[in-house]
Design an enzyme around this catalytic site. Sequence first.
Site, PDB file in Angstrom:
ATOM      1  N   LYS A 167      37.223  38.770  23.935  1.00 14.36           N
ATOM      2  CA  LYS A 167      36.533  38.656  24.973  1.00 14.36           C
ATOM      3  C   LYS A 167      35.567  39.815  25.529  1.00 14.36           C
ATOM      4  O   LYS A 167      34.493  39.679  25.618  1.00 14.36           O
ATOM      5  CB  LYS A 167      37.518  38.248  26.068  1.00 14.36           C
ATOM      6  CG  LYS A 167      37.043  38.166  27.527  1.00 14.36           C
ATOM      7  CD  LYS A 167      37.972  37.970  28.584  1.00 14.36           C
ATOM      8  CE  LYS A 167      38.863  39.092  28.919  1.00 14.36           C
ATOM      9  NZ  LYS A 167      38.284  39.812  30.073  1.00 14.36           N
ATOM     10  N   ASN A 168      36.159  40.945  25.344  1.00 16.93           N
ATOM     11  CA  ASN A 168      35.427  42.043  25.986  1.00 16.93           C
ATOM     12  C   ASN A 168      34.325  42.765  25.301  1.00 16.93           C
ATOM     13  O   ASN A 168      33.489  43.571  25.738  1.00 16.93           O
ATOM     14  CB  ASN A 168      36.464  43.146  26.703  1.00 16.93           C
ATOM     15  CG  ASN A 168      37.213  42.582  27.829  1.00 16.93           C
ATOM     16  OD1 ASN A 168      36.827  41.633  28.417  1.00 16.93           O
ATOM     17  ND2 ASN A 168      38.452  43.086  27.878  1.00 16.93           N
ATOM     18  N   ASP A 175      46.076  46.333  29.415  1.00 12.78           N
ATOM     19  CA  ASP A 175      45.994  44.743  29.425  1.00 12.78           C
ATOM     20  C   ASP A 175      47.013  44.055  28.516  1.00 12.78           C
ATOM     21  O   ASP A 175      47.388  42.805  28.766  1.00 12.78           O
ATOM     22  CB  ASP A 175      44.873  44.547  28.624  1.00 12.78           C
ATOM     23  CG  ASP A 175      43.379  44.540  29.558  1.00 12.78           C
ATOM     24  OD1 ASP A 175      43.649  44.593  30.641  1.00 12.78           O
ATOM     25  OD2 ASP A 175      42.437  44.583  28.856  1.00 12.78           O
ATOM     26  N   ARG A 209      38.798  48.098  42.452  1.00 17.51           N
ATOM     27  CA  ARG A 209      37.944  48.268  41.019  1.00 17.51           C
ATOM     28  C   ARG A 209      36.575  48.642  41.614  1.00 17.51           C
ATOM     29  O   ARG A 209      35.467  47.948  41.553  1.00 17.51           O
ATOM     30  CB  ARG A 209      37.982  46.858  40.217  1.00 17.51           C
ATOM     31  CG  ARG A 209      39.257  46.448  39.666  1.00 17.51           C
ATOM     32  CD  ARG A 209      39.355  45.317  38.934  1.00 17.51           C
ATOM     33  NE  ARG A 209      38.767  45.628  37.684  1.00 17.51           N
ATOM     34  CZ  ARG A 209      38.851  44.836  36.609  1.00 17.51           C
ATOM     35  NH1 ARG A 209      38.989  43.258  37.033  1.00 17.51           N
ATOM     36  NH2 ARG A 209      38.454  44.978  35.208  1.00 17.51           N
TER      37      ARG A 209
END
Length: 416
Positions: free
Chosen positions: A22-23, A304, A122
């Site tokens: 995904k990233n 994660d 964040r």
Amino acid sequence: MEKFIINGGKKLKGTIEVRGAKNDALVILASALLTSKPVYINRVPDIEDIKRMSELMDKLGVKVKRLSYEKYKIVANKIKSTIIDREIAKRLRASILLTAPLLARMGRVDFPHPGGCVIGERPIDVFLDGYRALGANVEYKDGVYSVSAKKLKGTKFVFGSVSVTGTEAMIMAASSAEGTTILKNCACEPEVESLADFLNNCGAKISGAGTPKIIVRGIKNLNGGDHTTIPDRIEAGSFLILGAVSGSSLKVNKCEPEHLDSLLNVLEKSGAKIKVNKSSIEVSSSGLRSVNIKTKEYPGFPTDLQAPLCVLLTQAEGQALVHETIYEGRLSWTEELKRMGASILSLDPHRIEIKGPTTLRGREIESPDIRAGMAYIVAALCAEGESIINNVYQIDRGYEKIEKRLQKIGADIKRV
Ligand code: EPU
């Protein structure tokens, strides 16, 4: 609203394949805005975050076409807007990645504070500091940041915090700046290296990616290119943890073992049996021991994977300290795990103690974010009885058709 219904306790068996990261896919999509030439991306996962990113790019006038199931073509020859859509950006932290190529190509970008997973504060200070260092002007009014620069100029920049997307943004912005940029205290994640490899294939001059010091020599016009997304190390890691905690025999295929060293270390210490092949890993276990973990930037233990690993620790013999060093809100999901029967003591926002083994019991749970959502699936598959996981959008953001893939290895999970 869709939900997963899971009946736990079944032994799983077989092979599960890892999708593209995904990233990695998200940043390569964004980087396609740096060039007016076509960019092709292979092995793009079919997940919600990719759809949101495509929608954001569409609103900017970028043509994003899905050529086949896993292949995308992006053409950014006519960018018609430099304003990042507020509603979509609220749902996706990775929207911040679009700011760098827009600034580099168009000399301006307007964007809101990005949203995404609620896992702690964040901030975006490193992006703003970085753009300022490259010569941009930053303004903030009515919830919108406006960053502009006639021409970005190479600079020396030291990241105040090690940031993955911050490093990626500065690589993109610097790659078409005038002169050379030296970046220090960079994130070393494989996704950063993958971005640099892709941009270098398009003609950029980036060296040192994957280490804390990156040097970017700006060039005038970047070419298009072709990229194959690296395997998703977080998905692979979650499957390995699932295999170990459920006492199953699983083969995790199409992964990159090199990217999983810190997890493999922890799993081996916990007593799981691991066999590493070239692009697959086999896992099995009978009886697990507690292991202390501390999340760290790559190559340390990834934040994660903290959530699924906590589930494993509820089934391991002994007491473990989990220290989440990256995000102060990323342990709050364990409150539900406690209600499922886990013995967890919260020491402070960054640290918990888990005592195992304890029997987990099925419950109705709300998925708060991508990774905690996956951890609840792992917990529900180990629990006695039925669990219902609501808000599966959060899980679909990062894992492609997860229920179908888990069914194939014997899991009792359905989407309703
Ligand atoms: N930070 C700052 N200022 C900034 C940016 C970050 O202080 O301007 C701090 C953060 O508060 C945090 C630390 O730096 O404490 C690390 O944050 P980072 O910027 O590295 O996170 P990110 O780039 O926003 C990426 C992944 C996350 C993953 C983190 C850490 C993407 C799109 N997201 O986020 O992935 O958790 O790195 O590895 O690449 C996920 O996939 O579920 C996910 C949340």
